[in-house]
Design an enzyme around this catalytic site. Structure first.
Site, PDB file in Angstrom:
ATOM      1  N   CYS A 190      -0.467   4.139   2.122  1.00  0.00           N
ATOM      2  CA  CYS A 190      -0.086   3.978   3.477  1.00  0.00           C
ATOM      3  C   CYS A 190       1.173   3.999   4.057  1.00  0.00           C
ATOM      4  O   CYS A 190       1.651   4.691   5.110  1.00  0.00           O
ATOM      5  CB  CYS A 190      -0.780   2.518   4.028  1.00  0.00           C
ATOM      6  N   ASP A 191       2.112   3.669   3.151  1.00  0.00           N
ATOM      7  CA  ASP A 191       3.447   3.670   3.678  1.00  0.00           C
ATOM      8  C   ASP A 191       4.366   4.443   2.859  1.00  0.00           C
ATOM      9  O   ASP A 191       5.650   4.609   3.417  1.00  0.00           O
ATOM     10  CB  ASP A 191       3.955   2.070   3.777  1.00  0.00           C
TER      11      ASP A 191
ATOM     12  N   CYS B 125       0.849  -1.351   0.176  1.00  0.00           N
ATOM     13  CA  CYS B 125       0.160  -0.031  -0.114  1.00  0.00           C
ATOM     14  C   CYS B 125       0.820   1.290   0.148  1.00  0.00           C
ATOM     15  O   CYS B 125       1.435   1.685   1.127  1.00  0.00           O
ATOM     16  CB  CYS B 125      -0.855   0.028   1.154  1.00  0.00           C
TER      17      CYS B 125
END
Length: 313
Positions: free
Chosen positions: A135-136, A132
């Site tokens: 997300c990261d 992701c």
């Protein structure tokens, strides 16, 4: 007999549990082998509202679970083998629990990211291996990153990651990409993106501090190459966790549950879906939580209609 059963304990399922529990419906939440869903494999979550300093993924899920328990939600661990949705009450065959019956059902079983299945990959999820970018990506500011995949998802991830990384190398096992031409043109015009086509990933290289690179096989020369990187983003797709439904619920061609636009309602009255199991686009913790709220409110209204109908009769 339960008024409502929720299958899955990611952000969607836990939010639904909080809302139903506060409505005094005492829901049963069945959690599988990975309670908390994909966020439990994430380290720091910085894009969930309300946590200006960020919060660890497992801690966020644990807090949401405790909040649901505080209002009377019941949690039990088990694997749902199958469901019977062709009559009322609905029946669930749960390993370790036997058969359960419920008036309503909320499906929040999520979608599982596809992995490469190579050495070093699973050992380093959350330590440099991710599925992701949204997300990261922030954690790799100024670092070199590898993105694996050849479809639109991989191209979108690579494009997004150039906001943070000093260099993004896109690795694909074929010489041609599967992504749309407009996405290919967009990524090819980005100076931060380099290409490693016709190369097959064979191992994630890491030390005790995390990922150091990706070993690939050059399919043209037959030689192994080491691509140094601090992060490896695997972008080869997801598959929704809907196999246990036995085709009783309407899905799209890829198995994602289809809901009525603007609701969480499936093709079967009294059965609702929320989170990544019905989301092919956003797949974020906050959107999953929002859809969990929708499912709980839809479910509560449906139960009220059943009770009103029974009272009239």
């Amino acid at each position: 007999m339960y008024k409502s059963v929720i299958i899955g304990t990611g952000p969607a399922g836990l939010t639904a549990a909080i809302y139903l529990a506060r409505a005094n419906l005492n829901p049963l939440i069945i959690e599988g082998p990975q309670p908390g869903g994909q966020l439990t494999t994430t380290t720091e979550v910085e894009n969930f509202p309300g946590f200006p300093e960020g919060i660890m993924g497992p801690e966020l899920m644990d807090n949401m679970r405790k909040q649901a328990e505080r209002f009377g939600a019941e949690f039990r661990t088990g694997w749902v083998n199958s469901v019977e949705l062709n009559g009322r009450p609905f029946k669930l065959d749960v390993e370790g629990m036997g058969q359960l019956e419920t008036e309503t059902l909320i499906i929040s079983t999520g979608a599982t990211a596809k992995y490469l299945g190579i050495p070093g990959e699973q050992d380093n999820v959350g330590r440099g291996v991710s599925t992701c970018a949204t997300c990261d990506g922030f954690f790799f500011r100024g670092k070199e990153i590898v993105v694996v995949g050849g479809g639109d998802s991989a191209l979108e991830e690579a494009s997004f990651l150039t906001r943070f990384a000093s260099k993004v190398t896109l690795v694909h096992r074929r010489t041609e990409l599967r992504g749309s031409k407009i996405m290919q043109d967009r990524v090819r015009s980005n100076e931060k993106v380099e290409w490693a086509l016709n190369r097959t990933p064979i191992e994630v290289i890491a030390d005790d501090r995390g990922v150091k690179g990706l070993k690939v096989l050059n399919n043209e020369t037959g030689e192994e190459e080491l691509m140094e990187a601090s992060g490896v983003f695997v972008a080869i797709g997801h598959h929704p966790n809907t196999g246990f439904l036995g085709r009783q619920i309407t899905t799209d061609a890829n198995g994602y549950i289809t809901v009525q636009p603007g609701t969480s309602e499936t093709n079967i009255p009294g059965v609702f879906a929320c989170g990544d199991v019905q989301d092919t686009r956003y797949r974020q913790a906050i959107t999953a939580a929002g859809s969990g709220c929708m499912a709980a409110m839809d479910c509560e209204k449906y139960i009220e209609s059943l009770e009103h109908h029974a009272a009239v009769l």
